[in-house]
Design a protein around this motif. Sequence first.
Motif, PDB file in Angstrom:
ATOM      1  N   TYR A  11       4.453  -5.085   4.746  1.00  0.00           N
ATOM      2  CA  TYR A  11       3.923  -5.318   3.410  1.00  0.00           C
ATOM      3  C   TYR A  11       4.031  -6.790   3.017  1.00  0.00           C
ATOM      4  O   TYR A  11       4.925  -7.504   3.470  1.00  0.00           O
ATOM      5  CB  TYR A  11       4.610  -4.417   2.380  1.00  0.00           C
ATOM      6  CG  TYR A  11       6.051  -4.750   2.063  1.00  0.00           C
ATOM      7  CD1 TYR A  11       6.387  -5.475   0.912  1.00  0.00           C
ATOM      8  CD2 TYR A  11       7.089  -4.341   2.897  1.00  0.00           C
ATOM      9  CE1 TYR A  11       7.708  -5.772   0.604  1.00  0.00           C
ATOM     10  CE2 TYR A  11       8.406  -4.626   2.604  1.00  0.00           C
ATOM     11  CZ  TYR A  11       8.713  -5.350   1.455  1.00  0.00           C
ATOM     12  OH  TYR A  11      10.027  -5.654   1.160  1.00  0.00           O
ATOM     13  N   ARG A  12       3.101  -7.222   2.194  1.00  0.00           N
ATOM     14  CA  ARG A  12       3.012  -8.617   1.757  1.00  0.00           C
ATOM     15  C   ARG A  12       3.970  -8.849   0.588  1.00  0.00           C
ATOM     16  O   ARG A  12       3.688  -8.456  -0.545  1.00  0.00           O
ATOM     17  CB  ARG A  12       1.578  -8.941   1.353  1.00  0.00           C
ATOM     18  CG  ARG A  12       0.577  -8.998   2.509  1.00  0.00           C
ATOM     19  CD  ARG A  12       0.699 -10.308   3.264  1.00  0.00           C
ATOM     20  NE  ARG A  12       0.398 -11.435   2.392  1.00  0.00           N
ATOM     21  CZ  ARG A  12      -0.821 -11.935   2.192  1.00  0.00           C
ATOM     22  NH1 ARG A  12      -1.876 -11.404   2.803  1.00  0.00           N
ATOM     23  NH2 ARG A  12      -0.999 -12.969   1.385  1.00  0.00           N
ATOM     24  N   GLN A  22       3.991 -10.907  -6.967  1.00  0.00           N
ATOM     25  CA  GLN A  22       3.010 -11.261  -8.005  1.00  0.00           C
ATOM     26  C   GLN A  22       2.672 -10.063  -8.887  1.00  0.00           C
ATOM     27  O   GLN A  22       2.432 -10.205 -10.089  1.00  0.00           O
ATOM     28  CB  GLN A  22       1.731 -11.799  -7.365  1.00  0.00           C
ATOM     29  CG  GLN A  22       1.867 -13.166  -6.708  1.00  0.00           C
ATOM     30  CD  GLN A  22       0.671 -13.503  -5.834  1.00  0.00           C
ATOM     31  OE1 GLN A  22      -0.406 -12.925  -5.966  1.00  0.00           O
ATOM     32  NE2 GLN A  22       0.862 -14.461  -4.909  1.00  0.00           N
ATOM     33  N   ALA A  23       2.646  -8.875  -8.280  1.00  0.00           N
ATOM     34  CA  ALA A  23       2.290  -7.657  -9.022  1.00  0.00           C
ATOM     35  C   ALA A  23       3.494  -6.997  -9.680  1.00  0.00           C
ATOM     36  O   ALA A  23       3.351  -5.985 -10.377  1.00  0.00           O
ATOM     37  CB  ALA A  23       1.610  -6.661  -8.085  1.00  0.00           C
ATOM     38  N   GLY A  24       4.686  -7.534  -9.458  1.00  0.00           N
ATOM     39  CA  GLY A  24       5.897  -6.966 -10.040  1.00  0.00           C
ATOM     40  C   GLY A  24       6.269  -5.620  -9.449  1.00  0.00           C
ATOM     41  O   GLY A  24       6.803  -4.749 -10.138  1.00  0.00           O
ATOM     42  N   LYS A  48      -2.055  -0.397  -7.339  1.00  0.00           N
ATOM     43  CA  LYS A  48      -1.905  -1.603  -8.155  1.00  0.00           C
ATOM     44  C   LYS A  48      -2.408  -2.850  -7.455  1.00  0.00           C
ATOM     45  O   LYS A  48      -2.849  -3.813  -8.109  1.00  0.00           O
ATOM     46  CB  LYS A  48      -0.443  -1.779  -8.568  1.00  0.00           C
ATOM     47  CG  LYS A  48      -0.255  -2.779  -9.714  1.00  0.00           C
ATOM     48  CD  LYS A  48       1.119  -2.678 -10.326  1.00  0.00           C
ATOM     49  CE  LYS A  48       1.232  -3.617 -11.533  1.00  0.00           C
ATOM     50  NZ  LYS A  48       2.566  -3.532 -12.172  1.00  0.00           N
ATOM     51  N   LEU A  49      -2.354  -2.882  -6.129  1.00  0.00           N
ATOM     52  CA  LEU A  49      -2.764  -4.070  -5.376  1.00  0.00           C
ATOM     53  C   LEU A  49      -4.248  -4.086  -5.049  1.00  0.00           C
ATOM     54  O   LEU A  49      -4.735  -5.034  -4.438  1.00  0.00           O
ATOM     55  CB  LEU A  49      -1.953  -4.174  -4.077  1.00  0.00           C
ATOM     56  CG  LEU A  49      -0.454  -4.449  -4.245  1.00  0.00           C
ATOM     57  CD1 LEU A  49       0.257  -4.361  -2.898  1.00  0.00           C
ATOM     58  CD2 LEU A  49      -0.212  -5.811  -4.883  1.00  0.00           C
ATOM     59  N   GLY A  66      -2.388  -5.368   0.900  1.00  0.00           N
ATOM     60  CA  GLY A  66      -0.963  -5.264   0.604  1.00  0.00           C
ATOM     61  C   GLY A  66      -0.111  -4.679   1.708  1.00  0.00           C
ATOM     62  O   GLY A  66       0.979  -5.188   1.994  1.00  0.00           O
ATOM     63  N   MET A  67      -0.602  -3.614   2.372  1.00  0.00           N
ATOM     64  CA  MET A  67       0.244  -2.896   3.324  1.00  0.00           C
ATOM     65  C   MET A  67      -0.518  -2.493   4.580  1.00  0.00           C
ATOM     66  O   MET A  67      -1.732  -2.275   4.542  1.00  0.00           O
ATOM     67  CB  MET A  67       0.831  -1.639   2.654  1.00  0.00           C
ATOM     68  CG  MET A  67       1.741  -1.914   1.475  1.00  0.00           C
ATOM     69  SD  MET A  67       2.306  -0.385   0.649  1.00  0.00           S
ATOM     70  CE  MET A  67       0.798   0.179  -0.147  1.00  0.00           C
TER      71      MET A  67
END
Length: 445
Positions: free
Chosen positions: A169-170, A176-178, A194-195, A280-281
């Motif tokens: 995962y990044r 940044q996305a919390g 969310k990503l 993201g993943m």
Amino acid sequence: MKSSIRRSRRAALAVALGSVLALTATACGDDGSGGAGDKGGEGSGKGEITFWDNNGGVRTDVWKEIIADFEKANPDIKVNYVGVPADSVQSKYDTAIQGGGLPDVGGVGTAMLAEVAAQGALEPLDSRISGSALNGKLNQKFLDGVKAAGIDGKTYSVPTSANNGTLWYRTDLFQQAGLDAPTTWTKFYEAADKLTNKDKNAFGYTIRGGAGSIAQALDATYGQSGITEFWNGDKTTVNDPKNVAALEKYVGLFKKNTPSADVNNDFTKMVAQWDSGTIGMLSHNLGSYGDHQKALAGKFKGIPAPTQDDGTRVQVSNPVDGLGLFKASKNKTAAWKFIEFAASHESNSKWNETAGQVPANSEAAQDDWVQSSEPTKLAAEALAGSSTKIVQLPYYLPDWNTISKADNEPNFQKVLLGKMSPKDFLNTLAEQLNTAQADWKQNHG
């Protein structure tokens, strides 16, 4: 499908029969060569032995180092190294079983173990392990995997390494996305949503829809459902209602939280896409760490597959690599010394550090290089941990590769494209597996 399975079984039985008949016409030399069924001998513990590396070329250099170390410690034994490419090692073993020329020691992973053992080519190693310095030093889950892949619950190879499913995962995007790290399936799905920002070509996940898709899909399915056994009696659990629900949720990510091109992704395309994009993943394994490090150093982490909310981790088995002792060996004493040495703390650590895999030797798994590589450390802990439940895939079925690849990868693409339901997909898979299992039991009962 039933007729294709029966044809496969007849072919496997023909190979086994051919190996027995070949013995009557094949003389065996003192170099350990021979066919299946040749009892070989313990030998003097000195002289020459032959070792077949089942991934020749890729790991040749590290094996030659280990062999040099072994010969220095055992000056009366010479090891003849033969590197065999991974994509041809099964056929090379089959040819030697039928016509002679088997090595003393060979690399035999669980994906091919049953077929080699079923033809009488391998020595059971349980008593040798229990009477050696390796006793108690080998990862129990790896040993369980080897026994499950065999034909009768015996240990037909000494495990040396395993890969493990990894969720990359990044960290920069998560920060940044919390978002918290996707350590549970709940957090995984939350992050996938969310990503995703399709207007910016940003996606939460990349799914494997091309070659190799089935094992990854099964990992996600059993991981979510929490079912820990592949068989319930003689019937597979793949189409259990809990698994159907889990797969429905997983494939629901396609095009919603993943790129539409994922339907054709094999691991090469998937890894390249993740390394160069804003996804993201990614679910893959430890083997892609080097690629990620080159492209995303400092911006990613790798963790084992997500857990249930209560911390229980369920994952399907990865093939375990190992070393087999062939029955035809005329010098089993020397051959076993080499296996013992190769699976010992120092040698096993050296091999796995080069390969980037998880050591089977529990002492090697504690070495500094493992502890300093977070993805490998976490994988080793997951594979040794009491909260991890391993669903043993039926590698022993001669039709497993056909069922899990050629027969069902196209069907999985149909599922992603909405042309086949997850329930129908799993029911079809279950029917094929149940037929293959019944056929196997009939011939090996």
